[in-house]
Design a protein around this motif. Structure first.
Motif, mmCIF file in Angstrom:
data_model
loop_
_atom_site.group_PDB
_atom_site.id
_atom_site.type_symbol
_atom_site.label_atom_id
_atom_site.label_comp_id
_atom_site.label_asym_id
_atom_site.label_seq_id
_atom_site.Cartn_x
_atom_site.Cartn_y
_atom_site.Cartn_z
ATOM 1 N N MET A 182 5.721 9.272 -0.721
ATOM 2 C CA MET A 182 4.963 8.029 -0.609
ATOM 3 C C MET A 182 5.735 6.907 -1.300
ATOM 4 S SD MET A 182 2.258 9.152 0.978
ATOM 5 C CE MET A 182 1.031 7.845 0.804
ATOM 6 N N GLU A 188 5.263 2.559 -2.236
ATOM 7 C CA GLU A 188 4.391 1.385 -2.201
ATOM 8 C C GLU A 188 5.159 0.222 -1.565
ATOM 9 O OE1 GLU A 188 1.374 -1.083 -5.179
ATOM 10 O OE2 GLU A 188 3.167 -0.120 -5.989
ATOM 11 N N GLU A 222 0.856 -1.177 0.000
ATOM 12 C CA GLU A 222 0.000 0.000 0.000
ATOM 13 C C GLU A 222 0.899 1.235 0.000
ATOM 14 O OE1 GLU A 222 -2.213 0.334 3.603
ATOM 15 O OE2 GLU A 222 -0.659 -0.636 4.785
ATOM 16 N N ASN A 223 0.351 2.340 -0.426
ATOM 17 C CA ASN A 223 1.108 3.587 -0.446
ATOM 18 C C ASN A 223 1.153 4.172 0.964
ATOM 19 O OD1 ASN A 223 1.819 3.768 -3.204
ATOM 20 N ND2 ASN A 223 -0.274 4.365 -3.713
#
Length: 456
Positions: free
Chosen positions: A339, A341, A301-302
């Motif tokens: 950000m 991932e 997830e980011n």
């Protein structure tokens, strides 16, 4: 090997055949070219024909206008010598050519050159017709003659043939190389992937299809073995949990039993601590196995790595970090909102393994620094301490030995190197790279690089 030998032999024979064809073509081109070039010396404009034509158009007293124009047009000169060696008439005669000759003079130049001019002789009952060609136009050898221009072209001819042959051979080589690369590249790539333990399925047509089939079979066997090994480790890990939980439960009960003696409680506490290590070891072993064989699904997830790093630091301090250890978090402003991932749990696990390594390796205490910044368009996560470090030879051993069972570094607790292997597996699963730096008594530093979408 036999298949490869046949495959290479096929191209080798084709190459030899091409060379033979080139040899035949070269001989044919040489014969055809020089036959045409030399035959032109015996056509209508050859010296002998020209000499005959001028002789028919001239006499002891002079030459026709047409014949004179023909001589001038071809840059030729002519003279007629009577039986006494004197010139009756001349056409375009160079100044250096004399007009009086002895019998010896005529005997000398009649077979070759007169003042370096190639000359051709026609005799009749009244005298000699002499036609001279420009210097360096013909070479006369005994009774024959050859065009110097043709002789000068011989090196150019062979150079042209050589360039042509090299061009054909280069094109043949390039074509063969491209074809061989096209057929072998998938096999080489698949072997490289197979050596890394990856499952592959290669498709190649033609002579190498048998090799591709063998590689696919080997890949399937290795894949089944890896799956069986991972399942075995997972099964053993599961089976250990139950008796391990019982041991940990009883040891805790003994520790908390008021009626137990202090010595028994201390021994029970040791059993509890070692049981916890075994539990962590089993969990790490299971996770390493799944990551190695790509059986661990990543919950990506980011996330903001800066936030994750601060959260981990807070949890570590709240868990009761001893006073002899200090923790610093340095986050560059440029990465505050960056950000990435990733699987947050696995990244946290990797960070914790490295931090715990610093704690276990420096029982007298140290400063642990968690840093985050951008370098070379990569996100750099650094975990370092100012503790005892490791010697250079130990560091090289740690870097170069890939399997945790081969690690003999006493400084690294990490459950016999398994913790560091787990860090590497987690980083590689996120397509990152890891670097280790350390010197004895100068601390220990781990750099982890992640690729990310750079938005300044």
């Amino acid at each position: 090997m036999k298949i490869f030998s046949k495959y290479i032999s096929k191209y080798l024979l084709s190459f030899i055949g091409l060379i033979l064809v080139l040899v035949v073509l070269n001989i044919t081109a040489f014969a055809f070219t020089f036959y045409n070039a030399i035959s032109r010396n015996f056509e209508s404009n050859s010296p002998q024909n020209t000499l005959k034509e001028v002789a028919e158009a001239s006499s002891v007293n002079g030459i026709t206008d047409d014949a004179e124009k023909m001589l001038t047009a071809n840059s030729l000169w002519a003279m007629y010598l009577n039986t006494e060696g004197s010139c009756n008439w001349t056409v375009n005669l160079p100044q250096e050519i004399p007009t009086e000759y002895t019998i010896q003079d005529i005997a000398i130049f009649s077979r070759g050159y007169l003042k370096d001019y190639p000359v051709f002789i026609w005799s009749d009952e009244n005298g000699l017709l002499v036609i001279g060609y420009p210097k360096n136009s013909y070479i006369k050898i005994t009774s024959n003659y050859y065009s110097i221009d043709i002789i000068r072209r011989i090196p150019l001819f062979f150079l042209g043939i050589l360039v042509f042959d090299l061009a054909v051979l280069f094109l043949a080589y390039s074509h063969s190389k491209a074809k061989i690369s096209k057929n072998t590249e998938p096999i080489i790539s698949s072997i490289a992937a197979l050596s890394e333990g990856k499952s592959i399925n290669v498709t190649v047509n033609g002579e190498l299809s048998e090799i591709a089939t063998s590689i696919n079979k080997a890949s399937n066997i290795i894949s089944r073995q890896n799956t069986a090994r991972a399942n075995w480790i997972s099964g053993v890990s599961h089976d250990i949990r139950t008796p391990l939980s019982i041991i940990m439960g009883y040891s805790e009960r003994i520790v908390n039993d008021k009626d137990a003696g202090n010595q028994i409680k201390e021994q029970a506490a040791i059993i509890s601590r070692q049981s916890t290590k075994i539990k962590d070891l089993v969990q790490d072993l299971n996770l390493v196995s799944k990551l190695e064989y790509e059986m661990q699904p990543l919950q990506k997830e980011n996330i903001r790595l800066s936030k994750l790093l601060r959260s981990y630091a807070i949890d570590l301090i709240n868990s009761g970090l001893p006073d002899c250890y200090s923790l610093e978090v340095n986050i560059s402003p440029t990465v505050e909102n960056t950000m990435i991932e990733c699987d947050a749990k696995l990244i946290t696990r990797a960070i914790n393994n490295l931090v715990q390594n610093s704690i276990h390796s420096n029982p007298e205490g140290c400063t642990i620094i968690l840093a985050l910044q951008i370098t070379d368009n990569k996100l750099l996560l650094t975990i370092q301490d100012n503790g005892i470090g490791v010697a250079t030879e130990k560091l090289e051993e740690l870097k170069n030995k890939p399997h945790y069972m081969e690690s003999t570094d006493d400084r690294l607790d990490l459950r016999h190197g398994l913790g560091l292997l787990l860090v590497r597996q987690i980083v590689e699963a996120h397509h990152g790279t890891i670097e280790i730096e350390s010197k004895l008594q100068e601390g220990y530093k781990t750099n982890i690089y992640f690729l990310f979408d750079f938005n300044p």
